[in-house]
Design a protein around this motif. Structure first.
Motif, PDB file in Angstrom:
ATOM      1  N   LYS A 139     -58.317 -51.554 -21.494  1.00 37.83           N
ATOM      2  CA  LYS A 139     -58.564 -50.862 -22.762  1.00 37.83           C
ATOM      3  C   LYS A 139     -57.757 -51.442 -23.918  1.00 37.83           C
ATOM      4  N   VAL A 140     -56.669 -52.131 -23.603  1.00 40.73           N
ATOM      5  CA  VAL A 140     -55.675 -52.483 -24.616  1.00 40.73           C
ATOM      6  C   VAL A 140     -56.015 -53.796 -25.313  1.00 40.73           C
ATOM      7  N   CYS A 141     -55.894 -53.761 -26.630  1.00 42.71           N
ATOM      8  CA  CYS A 141     -56.067 -54.960 -27.455  1.00 42.71           C
ATOM      9  C   CYS A 141     -54.852 -55.075 -28.368  1.00 42.71           C
ATOM     10  N   LYS A 142     -54.231 -56.236 -28.394  1.00 40.39           N
ATOM     11  CA  LYS A 142     -53.091 -56.449 -29.280  1.00 40.39           C
ATOM     12  C   LYS A 142     -53.574 -57.024 -30.610  1.00 40.39           C
ATOM     13  N   TYR A 143     -53.031 -56.484 -31.707  1.00 45.54           N
ATOM     14  CA  TYR A 143     -53.377 -57.016 -33.018  1.00 45.54           C
ATOM     15  C   TYR A 143     -52.184 -57.779 -33.605  1.00 45.54           C
ATOM     16  N   PRO A 144     -52.430 -58.763 -34.466  1.00 42.96           N
ATOM     17  CA  PRO A 144     -51.342 -59.568 -35.021  1.00 42.96           C
ATOM     18  C   PRO A 144     -50.490 -58.792 -36.022  1.00 42.96           C
ATOM     19  N   GLY A 145     -49.183 -59.105 -36.044  1.00 48.28           N
ATOM     20  CA  GLY A 145     -48.279 -58.491 -37.008  1.00 48.28           C
ATOM     21  C   GLY A 145     -47.868 -57.089 -36.621  1.00 48.28           C
ATOM     22  N   ILE A 146     -47.607 -56.256 -37.638  1.00 47.28           N
ATOM     23  CA  ILE A 146     -47.179 -54.884 -37.416  1.00 47.28           C
ATOM     24  C   ILE A 146     -48.140 -53.927 -38.123  1.00 47.28           C
ATOM     25  N   LYS A 147     -48.060 -52.671 -37.724  1.00 44.75           N
ATOM     26  CA  LYS A 147     -48.993 -51.658 -38.229  1.00 44.75           C
ATOM     27  C   LYS A 147     -49.054 -51.628 -39.750  1.00 44.75           C
ATOM     28  N   GLU A 148     -47.898 -51.696 -40.404  1.00 42.37           N
ATOM     29  CA  GLU A 148     -47.842 -51.566 -41.859  1.00 42.37           C
ATOM     30  C   GLU A 148     -48.603 -52.682 -42.574  1.00 42.37           C
ATOM     31  N   GLY A 149     -48.717 -53.837 -41.932  1.00 43.16           N
ATOM     32  CA  GLY A 149     -49.458 -54.937 -42.547  1.00 43.16           C
ATOM     33  C   GLY A 149     -50.941 -54.677 -42.622  1.00 43.16           C
ATOM     34  N   VAL A 150     -51.467 -53.810 -41.742  1.00 47.11           N
ATOM     35  CA  VAL A 150     -52.904 -53.525 -41.689  1.00 47.11           C
ATOM     36  C   VAL A 150     -53.404 -52.960 -43.012  1.00 47.11           C
ATOM     37  N   TYR A 151     -52.559 -52.197 -43.697  1.00 46.08           N
ATOM     38  CA  TYR A 151     -52.994 -51.575 -44.945  1.00 46.08           C
ATOM     39  C   TYR A 151     -52.257 -52.084 -46.183  1.00 46.08           C
TER      40      TYR A 151
END
Length: 342
Positions: A149-161
């Motif tokens: 189920k797990v997918c890693k995204y680049p960077g950190i959460k705060e960068g998403v927005y």
């Protein structure tokens, strides 16, 4: 497509703002629910989003939180049962994955806090789980997440927005006069289940600092607002409503944060940042410290703050995290649109 998003705390509003704006412009419908906790409702109202308040902040005891959980699940089910939702997504709303499972709709769950106990039911019932690249996969697996189920995204959460705002804020800060040394302070997340540190532990430091620098305290909830508007703190600015992020990030000479998301936001955007968080640091915090984007001192002294200001507490801006944020944003958007039936 009809997309359900659930907010249970303030930082989640900022997290979804770019996605909500883009998806709405593309013709998708957002069904937004929220819990009345911290600054969540005020932030939603600032953006003029249609929303439904379901539930209030739960007192910080395990028993009360356990009792409140099924009650809010039931209320969410009652509200959503005829809404014909295509997909649900949240950041740290432990309620959403189970509610979505009971409604028979797919859900996307993301969290960067490996200490949050609410991850256990969320990992179990979520269809897809997103975690930042610096969070150990083994830690989420130990809390019940299936590797598939797990997918890693680049960077950190705060960068998403923050990626759409990052370059603009950094250019404004480059021309800003910080000679007045405006200090912004975010107190501890006193009502959070995961927080076990001290309360109001910054008081003495604030009383010393206010004699020499303009201080703004960004409170989290009504009890903190009442505490910091006492006469002893006269001279300190304590906004009743949340300030726009751009205002804080542009004007802040030094940020002192006793919590998580806003502290990481300031560090990411290039603001000199000191974390005074009292609990066990998350892996994402350790990452920012290792990258020299943030300092951590659980016991911060007045002389140390003055030394930071004298040295201008300058630091290089790591643009790679802003760029990674854009990549992560696209991953989240693609994950949502995967469920578009049209």
């Amino acid at each position: 497509m009809r997309i359900w998003i659930d907010f249970i705390n303030s930082p989640q509003v900022s997290f979804f703002e770019p996605l909500i704006n883009e998806l709405t412009k593309s013709g998708h419908e957002i069904v937004l629910t929220c819990r009345d906790s911290a600054n969540t409702v005020d932030l939603i109202k600032q953006r003029n989003w249609e929303h439904t308040i379901i539930g209030t902040e739960v007192k910080k005891t395990t028993v009360k939180k356990l009792l409140a959980f099924p009650l809010r699940i039931y209320a969410l089910l009652s509200f959503l049962k005829n809404k014909r939702i295509d997909v649900a997504i949240c950041q740290s709303s432990f309620y959403l994955p189970l509610t979505a499972r009971l409604l028979g709709i797919p859900s996307i769950y993301t969290n960067d806090n490996e200490h949050a106990l609410g991850n256990i039911p969320a990992f179990l019932f979520a269809t897809k789980i997103f975690i930042p690249e610096n969070l150990s996969l083994s830690k989420v697996v130990k809390m019940g997440a299936k590797r598939s189920k797990v997918c890693k995204y680049p960077g950190i959460k705060e960068g998403v927005y923050l990626w759409p705002k990052g370059v603009d804020i950094q250019s404004k800060r480059a021309t800003k006069d910080f000679s007045k040394h405006a200090i912004y302070v975010r107190p501890e997340p006193s009502t959070a289940q995961y927080y076990s540190g001290k309360h109001n532990f910054l008081d003495q430091l604030l009383l010393e600092l206010k004699e020499h620098h303009p201080i703004t305290i960004l409170t989290r909830e009504k009890a903190q607002l009442a505490h910091y508007t006492q006469s002893a703190f006269s001279g300190i600015e304590v906004p009743v409503k949340p300030l726009p992020f751009e205002e804080v990030a542009t004007n802040c000479a030094l940020f002192i944060g006793a919590g998580g998301s806003m502290t990481r936001e300031m560090a990411l955007i290039g603001v000199p940042t000191v974390s005074v968080y009292q609990g066990e640091l998350l892996e994402v915090d350790r990452f920012l410290i290792a990258e020299k984007l943030m300092i951590h001192k659980s016991e911060l002294q007045y002389k140390e703050v003055e030394a930071m200001i004298a040295a201008k507490a300058s630091q290089d801006v790591n643009m790679s995290l802003i760029n990674k944020g854009k990549e992560a944003y696209q991953l989240f958007k693609q994950a949502i649109l995967k469920y578009n039936k049209q």
